[in-house]
Design a protein around this motif. Sequence first.
Motif, PDB file in Angstrom:
ATOM      1  N   ASN A 290      -2.011   8.777   2.345  1.00 31.59           N
ATOM      2  CA  ASN A 290      -3.004   7.799   2.793  1.00 31.59           C
ATOM      3  C   ASN A 290      -2.574   7.277   4.161  1.00 31.59           C
ATOM      4  N   LEU A 291      -3.010   7.974   5.203  1.00 28.28           N
ATOM      5  CA  LEU A 291      -2.608   7.641   6.562  1.00 28.28           C
ATOM      6  C   LEU A 291      -3.656   6.750   7.217  1.00 28.28           C
ATOM      7  N   VAL A 292      -3.190   5.806   8.020  1.00 34.19           N
ATOM      8  CA  VAL A 292      -4.078   4.872   8.713  1.00 34.19           C
ATOM      9  C   VAL A 292      -3.738   4.875  10.193  1.00 34.19           C
TER      10      VAL A 292
ATOM     11  N   THR B 175      -7.028  10.319   6.278  1.00 31.80           N
ATOM     12  CA  THR B 175      -6.698   9.681   7.549  1.00 31.80           C
ATOM     13  C   THR B 175      -7.817   8.713   7.894  1.00 31.80           C
ATOM     14  N   LEU B 176      -7.530   7.422   7.818  1.00 34.74           N
ATOM     15  CA  LEU B 176      -8.522   6.381   8.100  1.00 34.74           C
ATOM     16  C   LEU B 176      -8.331   5.872   9.520  1.00 34.74           C
ATOM     17  N   ASP B 177      -9.371   5.995  10.338  1.00 37.57           N
ATOM     18  CA  ASP B 177      -9.361   5.458  11.695  1.00 37.57           C
ATOM     19  C   ASP B 177     -10.017   4.079  11.655  1.00 37.57           C
ATOM     20  N   GLU B 178      -9.214   3.045  11.826  1.00 37.93           N
ATOM     21  CA  GLU B 178      -9.747   1.687  11.715  1.00 37.93           C
ATOM     22  C   GLU B 178     -10.750   1.371  12.809  1.00 37.93           C
TER      23      GLU B 178
ATOM     24  N   THR C 289      -1.248   3.091  16.745  1.00 39.02           N
ATOM     25  CA  THR C 289      -0.081   3.288  15.892  1.00 39.02           C
ATOM     26  C   THR C 289      -0.565   3.689  14.498  1.00 39.02           C
ATOM     27  N   THR C 290       0.331   4.249  13.684  1.00 41.65           N
ATOM     28  CA  THR C 290      -0.026   4.654  12.336  1.00 41.65           C
ATOM     29  C   THR C 290       0.821   3.910  11.318  1.00 41.65           C
ATOM     30  N   ASN C 291       0.314   3.834  10.092  1.00 42.83           N
ATOM     31  CA  ASN C 291       1.045   3.105   9.060  1.00 42.83           C
ATOM     32  C   ASN C 291       2.367   3.782   8.713  1.00 42.83           C
ATOM     33  N   ILE C 292       2.414   5.106   8.701  1.00 47.49           N
ATOM     34  CA  ILE C 292       3.672   5.778   8.368  1.00 47.49           C
ATOM     35  C   ILE C 292       4.672   5.655   9.511  1.00 47.49           C
TER      36      ILE C 292
ATOM     37  N   PRO D 172       0.823  -1.216   0.000  1.00 49.43           N
ATOM     38  CA  PRO D 172       0.000   0.000   0.000  1.00 49.43           C
ATOM     39  C   PRO D 172       0.851   1.258   0.000  1.00 49.43           C
ATOM     40  N   LEU D 173       0.395   2.244  -0.766  1.00 49.63           N
ATOM     41  CA  LEU D 173       1.094   3.516  -0.877  1.00 49.63           C
ATOM     42  C   LEU D 173       0.662   4.439   0.264  1.00 49.63           C
ATOM     43  N   ILE D 174       1.627   4.978   0.991  1.00 50.65           N
ATOM     44  CA  ILE D 174       1.340   5.917   2.075  1.00 50.65           C
ATOM     45  C   ILE D 174       1.443   7.357   1.597  1.00 50.65           C
TER      46      ILE D 174
END
Length: 301
Positions: A94-96, A136-139, A102-105, A59-61
Amino acid sequence: MCKTIKRRSLKGRSPSSIWSIKGFVKIGDSELSLWGNFPDISIKVYDVQIFETKEDGAPLIMDVKDIYIGFNLWDIVNGNYDIQSILVEDGVFNLVIHENNTTNIQLALEAPTPADSTTTNIHLKKIKFKNLDVHTLDEATNTDVEKFIYSGQGGFIQKDSIIAGHIDTELELNVIKDGDTTFIRKKHFELHTDVSYNEDTGILDIEPSGIVMENGDFELVGSIDILNDVDLDLTITGTKPNFDMLIAFAPADVIPVFGALQQRWGNLLFRDHRRSGQFRKQTFYQCGIWSWEGLFREQGE
């Protein structure tokens, strides 16, 4: 005369190949300007991409067309990490936020810390943004907050465990919940704020700040406890005695109705409204709806 040195594209190779990080960083061409304002030096980097892992199809951040960095050579030589300026323009993030906060980046760029590492104090005097689409996606809540930043500028100072910064930005906000748009859709924002974050305590302090949402003007002050389920302690105050306060939070399709009511009823007041509680226990809808409670009609003429 300015001396510019151009570097060829890395063609798929990346500094991450020698970094012990989980993610993959891909960089295109770069330019180094040495003599135009020496000892101030500038570097411009094209086509910067960050992926979650080094695997194919990861996945692209981040995908940014241009990043410009300006610094003083003697500052770096003397161990003073004062960056004069950074410009980031034309890109997508594309931040998660994972359920463990924790975050993907963060995970992609995380590297082992040497046992003898010391804290580095960094000053960023000026940073500018232009045309950035940030998701910013909040799971935990399945909520995607999209911020299209038309322009923004600020700076920050990091000293030991304290990060302090100033931000001025203009953006468009969209909130998507469970794959569907909410009433926060194509809302125009302006933000002017000073913040400080304590890495030891996890407290984000927000100094009295100005927020413009559509035609509504607000003042915001308070703190957010990041490590305690994003616990909020915020006070919001409306500054315009008219229907702009209500219209700011209204869905786009009912704004004409409020416009007609404003002509008929006159002005409104927006009470100071304080909001405390854990963000995880609220939906984004509720975080907007409670603000309507502070609205009441002026008494008398």
